[in-house]
Design a protein around this motif. Structure first.
Motif, PDB file in Angstrom:
ATOM      1  N   LEU A  52      57.159  22.992  46.467  1.00 10.10           N
ATOM      2  CA  LEU A  52      56.030  22.631  45.429  1.00 10.10           C
ATOM      3  C   LEU A  52      56.277  23.643  44.225  1.00 10.10           C
ATOM      4  O   LEU A  52      56.287  23.153  43.119  1.00 10.10           O
ATOM      5  N   LYS A  53      56.384  24.879  44.628  1.00  7.08           N
ATOM      6  CA  LYS A  53      56.554  26.004  43.465  1.00  7.08           C
ATOM      7  C   LYS A  53      57.734  26.174  42.820  1.00  7.08           C
ATOM      8  O   LYS A  53      57.913  26.543  41.657  1.00  7.08           O
ATOM      9  N   ALA A  54      58.930  25.495  43.666  1.00  3.19           N
ATOM     10  CA  ALA A  54      60.301  25.572  43.040  1.00  3.19           C
ATOM     11  C   ALA A  54      60.365  24.449  42.214  1.00  3.19           C
ATOM     12  O   ALA A  54      61.598  24.583  41.332  1.00  3.19           O
ATOM     13  N   ASN A  55      59.675  23.377  42.065  1.00  7.78           N
ATOM     14  CA  ASN A  55      59.859  22.375  41.137  1.00  7.78           C
ATOM     15  C   ASN A  55      58.844  22.458  40.156  1.00  7.78           C
ATOM     16  O   ASN A  55      57.893  23.263  40.047  1.00  7.78           O
ATOM     17  N   ASP A  56      58.962  21.608  38.880  1.00  3.72           N
ATOM     18  CA  ASP A  56      57.959  21.607  38.144  1.00  3.72           C
ATOM     19  C   ASP A  56      57.675  20.180  37.239  1.00  3.72           C
ATOM     20  O   ASP A  56      57.332  20.019  36.199  1.00  3.72           O
ATOM     21  N   MET A  57      58.360  19.122  37.983  1.00  5.66           N
ATOM     22  CA  MET A  57      58.040  17.825  37.565  1.00  5.66           C
ATOM     23  C   MET A  57      57.659  17.013  38.780  1.00  5.66           C
ATOM     24  O   MET A  57      58.004  17.214  39.785  1.00  5.66           O
ATOM     25  N   CYS A  58      56.645  16.130  38.615  1.00  2.95           N
ATOM     26  CA  CYS A  58      56.298  15.502  39.622  1.00  2.95           C
ATOM     27  C   CYS A  58      55.844  14.047  39.164  1.00  2.95           C
ATOM     28  O   CYS A  58      55.686  13.689  38.020  1.00  2.95           O
ATOM     29  N   VAL A  59      55.590  13.057  40.043  1.00  2.00           N
ATOM     30  CA  VAL A  59      54.897  11.637  39.446  1.00  2.00           C
ATOM     31  C   VAL A  59      53.384  11.890  40.219  1.00  2.00           C
ATOM     32  O   VAL A  59      53.111  12.284  41.272  1.00  2.00           O
ATOM     33  N   LEU A  60      52.632  11.709  39.187  1.00  5.85           N
ATOM     34  CA  LEU A  60      50.945  11.598  39.494  1.00  5.85           C
ATOM     35  C   LEU A  60      50.657  10.022  39.726  1.00  5.85           C
ATOM     36  O   LEU A  60      50.777   9.380  38.751  1.00  5.85           O
ATOM     37  N   ALA A  61      50.095   9.914  40.772  1.00  3.77           N
ATOM     38  CA  ALA A  61      49.533   8.638  41.190  1.00  3.77           C
ATOM     39  C   ALA A  61      47.975   8.767  40.928  1.00  3.77           C
ATOM     40  O   ALA A  61      47.259   9.522  41.620  1.00  3.77           O
ATOM     41  N   THR A  62      47.368   7.867  40.131  1.00  2.00           N
ATOM     42  CA  THR A  62      45.830   7.814  39.958  1.00  2.00           C
ATOM     43  C   THR A  62      45.553   6.128  40.605  1.00  2.00           C
ATOM     44  O   THR A  62      46.206   5.358  40.243  1.00  2.00           O
ATOM     45  N   CYS A  63      44.323   6.108  40.667  1.00  2.00           N
ATOM     46  CA  CYS A  63      43.798   4.776  40.978  1.00  2.00           C
ATOM     47  C   CYS A  63      42.456   4.352  40.399  1.00  2.00           C
ATOM     48  O   CYS A  63      41.309   5.175  40.604  1.00  2.00           O
ATOM     49  N   ARG A  64      42.221   3.211  39.668  1.00  2.00           N
ATOM     50  CA  ARG A  64      40.642   2.945  39.301  1.00  2.00           C
ATOM     51  C   ARG A  64      40.746   1.486  39.350  1.00  2.00           C
ATOM     52  O   ARG A  64      41.603   0.546  39.099  1.00  2.00           O
ATOM     53  N   ASP A  65      39.702   0.920  40.054  1.00  2.00           N
ATOM     54  CA  ASP A  65      39.454  -0.611  40.474  1.00  2.00           C
ATOM     55  C   ASP A  65      40.420  -1.114  41.028  1.00  2.00           C
ATOM     56  O   ASP A  65      40.957  -2.322  40.778  1.00  2.00           O
ATOM     57  N   HIS A  66      41.204  -0.605  42.011  1.00  2.00           N
ATOM     58  CA  HIS A  66      42.146  -0.850  42.856  1.00  2.00           C
ATOM     59  C   HIS A  66      43.286  -1.153  41.951  1.00  2.00           C
ATOM     60  O   HIS A  66      44.081  -2.017  42.341  1.00  2.00           O
ATOM     61  N   ARG A  67      43.625  -0.199  40.844  1.00  2.00           N
ATOM     62  CA  ARG A  67      44.825  -0.504  39.954  1.00  2.00           C
ATOM     63  C   ARG A  67      45.371   0.528  39.864  1.00  2.00           C
ATOM     64  O   ARG A  67      45.005   1.650  39.275  1.00  2.00           O
ATOM     65  N   PRO A  68      46.577   1.048  40.848  1.00  2.00           N
ATOM     66  CA  PRO A  68      47.203   2.133  40.814  1.00  2.00           C
ATOM     67  C   PRO A  68      48.147   2.384  39.497  1.00  2.00           C
ATOM     68  O   PRO A  68      48.317   1.411  38.686  1.00  2.00           O
ATOM     69  N   HIS A  69      48.204   3.616  39.034  1.00  2.00           N
ATOM     70  CA  HIS A  69      48.765   4.118  37.769  1.00  2.00           C
ATOM     71  C   HIS A  69      49.812   5.332  38.110  1.00  2.00           C
ATOM     72  O   HIS A  69      49.071   6.361  38.779  1.00  2.00           O
ATOM     73  N   CYS A  70      51.082   5.297  38.015  1.00  2.00           N
ATOM     74  CA  CYS A  70      52.013   6.409  38.011  1.00  2.00           C
ATOM     75  C   CYS A  70      52.534   6.952  36.752  1.00  2.00           C
ATOM     76  O   CYS A  70      52.422   6.223  35.811  1.00  2.00           O
ATOM     77  N   SER A  71      52.464   8.190  36.628  1.00  2.00           N
ATOM     78  CA  SER A  71      53.046   9.050  35.521  1.00  2.00           C
ATOM     79  C   SER A  71      53.786  10.288  35.794  1.00  2.00           C
ATOM     80  O   SER A  71      53.614  11.119  36.656  1.00  2.00           O
ATOM     81  N   LEU A  72      54.762  10.350  35.105  1.00  2.00           N
ATOM     82  CA  LEU A  72      55.637  11.481  35.259  1.00  2.00           C
ATOM     83  C   LEU A  72      55.079  12.656  34.725  1.00  2.00           C
ATOM     84  O   LEU A  72      54.728  12.411  33.367  1.00  2.00           O
ATOM     85  N   MET A  73      54.943  13.694  35.165  1.00  2.00           N
ATOM     86  CA  MET A  73      54.081  14.749  34.735  1.00  2.00           C
ATOM     87  C   MET A  73      54.885  16.459  34.958  1.00  2.00           C
ATOM     88  O   MET A  73      55.707  16.649  35.799  1.00  2.00           O
ATOM     89  N   ALA A  74      54.705  17.021  33.936  1.00  2.00           N
ATOM     90  CA  ALA A  74      54.901  18.542  33.970  1.00  2.00           C
ATOM     91  C   ALA A  74      54.034  19.194  34.722  1.00  2.00           C
ATOM     92  O   ALA A  74      52.868  19.062  34.413  1.00  2.00           O
ATOM     93  N   TYR A  75      54.110  20.332  35.511  1.00  2.00           N
ATOM     94  CA  TYR A  75      53.138  21.101  36.256  1.00  2.00           C
ATOM     95  C   TYR A  75      53.710  22.417  36.392  1.00  2.00           C
ATOM     96  O   TYR A  75      54.858  22.799  36.325  1.00  2.00           O
TER      97      TYR A  75
END
Length: 149
Positions: A9-32
């Motif tokens: 986790l620490k060796a990288n700095d990009m991820c996909v963030l998955a969130t969900c609301r009303d049973h609708r998933p949403h993915c976003s490419l994120m810097a961290y």
């Protein structure tokens, strides 16, 4: 095994963030960036985005980090780390400022986002890790109970 997961986790700095609301998933490419102990991941977004609205209603998230770029020529060696996490807003202004500075330092390309008036810091507290080492070898570690987060 936990140390190996945190190191990935620490060796990288990009991820996909998955969130969900009303049973609708949403993915976003994120810097961290991570906290020093690797058990909190910090991302940034604007408050007028789908991901932030999702987080406001459902703080449970998943992050995906992988080594596909490192092993592009030998896909059998790719590792993927799934993080089960919980969005917990920062309550300490000094901590928020410090993590925003770290994000800006590691990811200068998101300076405009960090400076935007609707910018929001997204701290994700790690609840569990799932590491896939190649296509079949899996290791799971529970880090924190959601009730303690």
């Amino acid at each position: 095994m936990l140390e190996k997961m945190i190191a990935l986790l620490k060796a990288n700095d990009m991820c996909v963030l998955a969130t969900c609301r009303d049973h609708r998933p949403h993915c976003s490419l994120m810097a961290y960036v991570t906290a020093e102990d690797g058990l909190t991941v910090y991302l940034a977004t604007r408050q007028d985005t789908t991901k932030f609205r999702n987080l406001s209603e459902n703080p449970r998230v998943s992050l995906l980090v992988d080594t596909r770029l490192e092993w592009a020529t030998d896909r059998s060696r790719i590792q993927s780390l799934t993080v089960e996490g919980l969005y917990v807003p920062v309550e300490n202004p000094a901590e928020e400022a410090r993590m925003r500075w770290r994000l800006r330092d590691r990811h200068p390309h998101i300076a405009g986002l960090l400076d935007h008036p609707l910018s929001a810091l997204i701290p994700v507290r790690v609840l569990a890790f799932l590491l896939l080492d190649g296509p079949e070898k899996a290791s799971h570690v529970r880090v924190l109970s959601e009730t303690l987060a």
